[in-house]
Design a protein around this motif. Structure first.
Motif, PDB file in Angstrom:
ATOM      1  N   HIS A 189       0.861  -1.189   0.000  1.00 14.70           N
ATOM      2  CA  HIS A 189       0.000   0.000   0.000  1.00 14.70           C
ATOM      3  C   HIS A 189       0.897   1.238   0.000  1.00 14.70           C
ATOM      4  O   HIS A 189       1.585   1.482   0.994  1.00 14.70           O
ATOM      5  CB  HIS A 189      -0.885   0.039   1.244  1.00 14.70           C
ATOM      6  CG  HIS A 189      -1.641  -1.210   1.533  1.00 14.70           C
ATOM      7  ND1 HIS A 189      -2.930  -1.429   1.103  1.00 14.70           N
ATOM      8  CD2 HIS A 189      -1.297  -2.335   2.221  1.00 14.70           C
ATOM      9  CE1 HIS A 189      -3.338  -2.601   1.524  1.00 14.70           C
ATOM     10  NE2 HIS A 189      -2.356  -3.180   2.206  1.00 14.70           N
ATOM     11  N   LYS A 249     -19.495   3.688   1.674  1.00 18.87           N
ATOM     12  CA  LYS A 249     -18.870   2.719   0.773  1.00 18.87           C
ATOM     13  C   LYS A 249     -17.491   3.197   0.324  1.00 18.87           C
ATOM     14  O   LYS A 249     -16.509   2.446   0.369  1.00 18.87           O
ATOM     15  CB  LYS A 249     -19.760   2.500  -0.449  1.00 18.87           C
ATOM     16  CG  LYS A 249     -19.239   1.440  -1.408  1.00 18.87           C
ATOM     17  CD  LYS A 249     -20.187   1.247  -2.586  1.00 18.87           C
ATOM     18  CE  LYS A 249     -19.637   0.203  -3.549  1.00 18.87           C
ATOM     19  NZ  LYS A 249     -20.511   0.053  -4.749  1.00 18.87           N
ATOM     20  N   LYS A 250     -17.406   4.461  -0.099  1.00 21.94           N
ATOM     21  CA  LYS A 250     -16.129   5.005  -0.576  1.00 21.94           C
ATOM     22  C   LYS A 250     -15.118   5.085   0.567  1.00 21.94           C
ATOM     23  O   LYS A 250     -13.933   4.772   0.378  1.00 21.94           O
ATOM     24  CB  LYS A 250     -16.351   6.403  -1.176  1.00 21.94           C
ATOM     25  CG  LYS A 250     -15.128   6.986  -1.848  1.00 21.94           C
ATOM     26  CD  LYS A 250     -14.773   6.214  -3.103  1.00 21.94           C
ATOM     27  CE  LYS A 250     -13.607   6.844  -3.840  1.00 21.94           C
ATOM     28  NZ  LYS A 250     -13.207   6.068  -5.030  1.00 21.94           N
ATOM     29  N   SER A 251     -15.567   5.493   1.738  1.00 24.30           N
ATOM     30  CA  SER A 251     -14.666   5.606   2.884  1.00 24.30           C
ATOM     31  C   SER A 251     -14.110   4.246   3.289  1.00 24.30           C
ATOM     32  O   SER A 251     -12.915   4.108   3.582  1.00 24.30           O
ATOM     33  CB  SER A 251     -15.394   6.248   4.073  1.00 24.30           C
ATOM     34  OG  SER A 251     -15.802   7.557   3.761  1.00 24.30           O
ATOM     35  N   GLU A 254     -13.693   1.718   1.385  1.00 24.52           N
ATOM     36  CA  GLU A 254     -12.710   1.318   0.373  1.00 24.52           C
ATOM     37  C   GLU A 254     -11.347   1.901   0.717  1.00 24.52           C
ATOM     38  O   GLU A 254     -10.318   1.222   0.617  1.00 24.52           O
ATOM     39  CB  GLU A 254     -13.151   1.805  -1.020  1.00 24.52           C
ATOM     40  CG  GLU A 254     -14.327   1.036  -1.603  1.00 24.52           C
ATOM     41  CD  GLU A 254     -14.819   1.647  -2.916  1.00 24.52           C
ATOM     42  OE1 GLU A 254     -14.186   2.618  -3.401  1.00 24.52           O
ATOM     43  OE2 GLU A 254     -15.828   1.166  -3.456  1.00 24.52           O
ATOM     44  N   ARG A 307      -9.894   0.132   3.787  1.00 25.89           N
ATOM     45  CA  ARG A 307      -9.372  -1.202   3.484  1.00 25.89           C
ATOM     46  C   ARG A 307      -7.970  -1.130   2.875  1.00 25.89           C
ATOM     47  O   ARG A 307      -7.176  -2.056   3.025  1.00 25.89           O
ATOM     48  CB  ARG A 307     -10.335  -1.947   2.552  1.00 25.89           C
ATOM     49  CG  ARG A 307     -11.508  -2.599   3.273  1.00 25.89           C
ATOM     50  CD  ARG A 307     -12.282  -3.547   2.377  1.00 25.89           C
ATOM     51  NE  ARG A 307     -13.073  -2.831   1.397  1.00 25.89           N
ATOM     52  CZ  ARG A 307     -14.331  -2.417   1.591  1.00 25.89           C
ATOM     53  NH1 ARG A 307     -14.920  -2.649   2.755  1.00 25.89           N
ATOM     54  NH2 ARG A 307     -14.993  -1.789   0.649  1.00 25.89           N
ATOM     55  N   GLU A 308      -7.674  -0.042   2.193  1.00 25.17           N
ATOM     56  CA  GLU A 308      -6.336   0.154   1.613  1.00 25.17           C
ATOM     57  C   GLU A 308      -5.418   0.929   2.558  1.00 25.17           C
ATOM     58  O   GLU A 308      -4.280   1.208   2.204  1.00 25.17           O
ATOM     59  CB  GLU A 308      -6.457   0.903   0.284  1.00 25.17           C
ATOM     60  CG  GLU A 308      -7.135   0.100  -0.816  1.00 25.17           C
ATOM     61  CD  GLU A 308      -6.365  -1.180  -1.153  1.00 25.17           C
ATOM     62  OE1 GLU A 308      -5.111  -1.133  -1.179  1.00 25.17           O
ATOM     63  OE2 GLU A 308      -7.011  -2.216  -1.363  1.00 25.17           O
TER      64      GLU A 308
END
Length: 779
Positions: free
Chosen positions: A382, A623-625, A627, A630-631
């Motif tokens: 990452h 949802k975007k947050s 994502e 998770r990265e």
């Protein structure tokens, strides 16, 4: 009905952060326990080095994001072990002590120097721990570790003994990078390169066979005494008739062969190159390949040796100037050019390195390169593009790792040598050994039977200690149950500047010892630069002390700035103005929460289209947050939440439902409660999403409005609301903005009536829009 905010304070009080942190410590909410119900997630936290004041604000920003990793993992359902360590070994503290106390390491007894280093570190360390806590780090401070502790050094020595037994460590005399100012060997990873001004001197050599001049350009005339060959490119037509003839070295008069070799670059200087021991690593390779006999021109003290003749005892620069001057006086210099030369320097002292043959301990690494390239494919990087830094480094390896150093404040190499035959003897692992002062733990030499031993005085490269951090925090060789449950570690967070050292050496050493990757994820942050994009350094005067920033703006502002400033892996710019600007969002969040606190939070309601619309947008934000989380890229949730909270929720929904929330304009009680429910639902979700980034203000609001327990014991929200109403967002924003513009142009206040037509697609929001803008309704 009277609506009074539960949150009375008009502004967020940053002094509450210290009180909240003390409450977290009292409650023990971050304490780690092996859990049979949860997956363990161990962070191989980089132990920072307390090498001086102030602690780099870029490093502080990175540690705030490492804390975001820990909080993200907890809110994702993991049992998180977030160890805190302090790196206290190696050269930086020795240089700091020499500079601060005006002493030289070898001018005082070793034990005394070690004691001074330890005390100096204690003072710097306590300040660093204070900053970490002030930033809100949720690590294990109750039992933080030090890399100079007996326990840690004992493990370093035990791993050395294990690798020695496996035949992966050996002793050899080879040309090595050497910093005469630091007085120690350096690994390639400890060498930086700087563009430095120097002189390119064009010197006349004589061709022995015919007496003609052969001009050779060099930046190292002080190495003439160690010149053992001259090379020219075999395709360079200027020198075809000189192949295998001989040149006479000026000043010293010895003859060397002129050898055709592709290492000579026709475009550099005159195309003819002297091969010396040792100007650079090309010289090292050529000496090996051509079987040349080395001459040591520069000693360990950075002075010229007896081989330099009358220049013996001079410093390198003194000899360079004296030799150049003598050559000029003798008419042996055709010209001197001022050039900028890419110079290898010690990463610590910034002194140009020398290459000197020295007897050192080596750890085998070349034979593991292909295995490591395959191993890192089992780790998730990452961001992914920083994996290239590691791949390129592994592919560039050219020698095994020299691991011994001639310094004091580091882990000692646990070896004693037989005083008669020199046979090395290693003790059994299990305790911390100091061979330079301890009695040998053996009675007689296993080879010749002699009973007298000499203890090794050298220490390990500091990366020998740092590279076992995943093993240490997982209690390798100490607690097998804990080790099995926590190794490989979950993640290694670090800066890109130590990919070739800490990351690489950790992967190498842990693989050699366990046969496994050391962690599952690798998180690599960018570098903190000043507001002009320049590297921060004390010499430039652009260093910012994080302590006054934290005291003035608070940890949450600092952390939010850190998260939103740049995407993961990118370099980021630091200035007080940028940090201060980030604080506006924290103020906005407090104001929103204070407003929402005016209303109760009903359990069951029937939503109307305006409520469904903002919950659709909330779902997309969740949802975007997630994502981004998770990265472990906190730029994504920080910027997305900020935009949604300020530009959509506050600017549009809160204004749309304000009359309804207050029970004005003939809205029903059910419609009013729907507004209350939606306001609280959105705020509560925003708090959960922001909790890893801004832990203080979110916990304060959460406990004031929603729970007696800390928000940091909660899980992330899920995007449970339908997103079908999100299709109205652009048109809603456009319509509201147009109405505000019209009112401004007409000199109307936002409360004044206005006669506008609500677009057909937005008719489902008609009642909230009419109330929001005070639109005149035409029958």
């Amino acid at each position: 009905m009277e609506f009074t905010p539960k949150m009375k304070e008009a502004r967020w009080d940053i002094s509450r952060e210290v009180e909240i942190y003390n409450q977290w410590e009292k409650e023990g909410i971050y304490r780690f326990r092996l859990s049979p119900r949860k997956t363990n997630f161990v962070i191989d936290t980089p132990p920072p080095y307390p090498s001086g004041r102030p602690w780099h604000i870029g490093a502080a920003a990175q540690y705030s994001q490492i804390d975001m990793i820990a909080r993200t993992a907890r809110m994702s359902g993991y049992a998180v072990y977030f160890p805190i360590g302090i790196d206290r070994n190696g050269l930086p503290v020795e240089l700091y002590v020499e500079r601060t106390y005006n002493i030289y390491m070898r001018s005082v007894p070793r034990e005394k120097f070690v004691e001074i280093c330890s005390h100096a570190l204690d003072d710097l360390e306590s300040e660093m721990i204070k900053i970490m806590k002030r930033m809100g780090l949720s690590g294990d401070f109750d039992q933080y570790y030090r890399t100079d502790s007996e326990d840690y050094r004992k493990l370093t020595q035990a791993t050395f003994i294990e690798l020695w037994k496996r035949g992966l460590i050996y002793i050899a005399t080879r040309p090595n990078n050497y910093c005469w100012e630091c007085g120690t060997t350096l690994a390639d990873a400890e060498v930086d390169y700087e563009e430095m001004p120097t002189k390119l001197v064009y010197i006349k050599f004589k061709v022995m066979e015919d007496g003609r001049d052969l001009i050779i350009a060099t930046t190292r005339p002080e190495l003439l005494s160690s010149c053992k060959a001259v090379i020219v490119n075999p395709r360079d037509e200027r020198y075809l008739d000189l192949h295998w003839k001989h040149a006479i070295v000026p000043l010293y008069g010895h003859q060397v062969e002129i050898i055709p070799h592709p290492a000579a670059r026709p475009e550099f200087g005159t195309g003819a190159v002297m091969v010396c021991s040792y100007g650079d690593y090309t010289d090292v390779l050529l000496f090996r390949e051509l079987g040349l006999e080395e001459v040591i021109a520069v000693g360990e003290d950075g002075k010229m040796t007896d081989s330099a003749g009358k220049y013996s005892g001079m410093s390198i620069m003194e000899a360079r100037e004296a030799i150049t001057r003598d050559l000029v006086d003798m008419g042996l210099v055709t010209k001197i050019e001022e050039i900028i030369h890419r110079t290898p320097v010690c990463e610590r002292s910034k002194t140009p390195i020398e290459i000197i043959p020295m007897k050192e301990y080596y750890l085998k690494q070349l034979e593991f390169a292909d295995k490591l390239l395959k191993l890192i494919d089992r780790m998730k990087f990452h961001p992914p593009f920083h994996k290239r830094l590691l791949i390129d480094w592994i592919k560039s390896l050219r020698i095994d790792w020299p691991i011994s150093r001639r310094r004091y404040y580091a882990t000692e190499i646990p070896v004693w040598y037989c005083a008669r035959c020199g046979e090395p003897h290693l003790p059994e692992p299990g305790r911390y050994y100091k061979p330079w002062k301890d009695n040998p733990p053996f009675e007689k030499c296993s080879k010749c039977g002699n009973s007298e031993f000499i203890g090794e005085s050298r220490t390990f490269d500091t990366w020998m200690d740092s590279s076992i951090s995943p093993l240490y925090v997982s209690r390798y060789m100490k607690d097998e149950k804990f080790f099995r449950a926590t190794y490989p570690n979950g993640i290694r967070p670090q800066g890109k500047d130590i990919v070739r050292t800490w990351l690489y050496y950790t992967i190498l050493r842990c693989y050699q010892l366990t046969g496994k990757p050391s962690f599952k994820h690798v998180w690599i942050g960018g570098m903190g630069l000043d507001e002009h994009g320049q590297k921060m350094s004390k010499s430039r005067g652009n260093v910012i002390d994080p302590i006054p920033i934290l005291e003035k703006y608070g940890a949450d502002v600092f952390r939010f700035w850190s998260a939103q400033e740049a995407s993961l892996g990118e370099d980021f710019r630091i200035s007080e103005q940028r940090i201060q600007t980030a604080g506006r969002f924290i103020t906005k969040l407090w104001n929103i929460a204070r407003y929402v606190s005016c209303f109760p939070f009903p359990k069951k309601v029937e939503l109307i289209p305006s409520d469904k619309w903002i919950l659709s947008e909330l779902s997309l934000t969740v949802k975007k947050s997630l994502e981004g989380y998770r990265e472990f890229n906190f730029f994504i949730p920080a910027t997305r939440i900020r935009y949604f909270t300020w530009n959509i929720f506050a600017d549009h929904y809160i204004e749309m439902c304000k009359s309804r929330a207050y029970g004005l304009r003939r809205f029903t009680v059910q419609e009013q409660k729907a507004a209350w429910y939606t306001l609280h639902t959105v705020l509560k979700t925003i708090l959960l999403l922001l909790a890893p980034i801004t832990p203080f203000i979110t916990d304060e609001i959460w406990r004031r409005l929603y729970s007696r327990k800390s928000i940091h014991l909660s899980r992330f929200p899920e995007p449970i609301w339908s997103t079908r109403y999100a299709k109205y967002t652009d048109e809603l924003i456009k319509f509201n903005s147009e109405v505000w513009t019209i009112k401004k142009e007409k000199g109307l206040s936002l409360k004044d009536q206005i006669d506008v037509e609500i677009p057909k697609n937005l008719k489902i929001f008609r009642r909230d829009l009419v109330a929001m803008h005070n639109i005149i309704e035409n029958e």
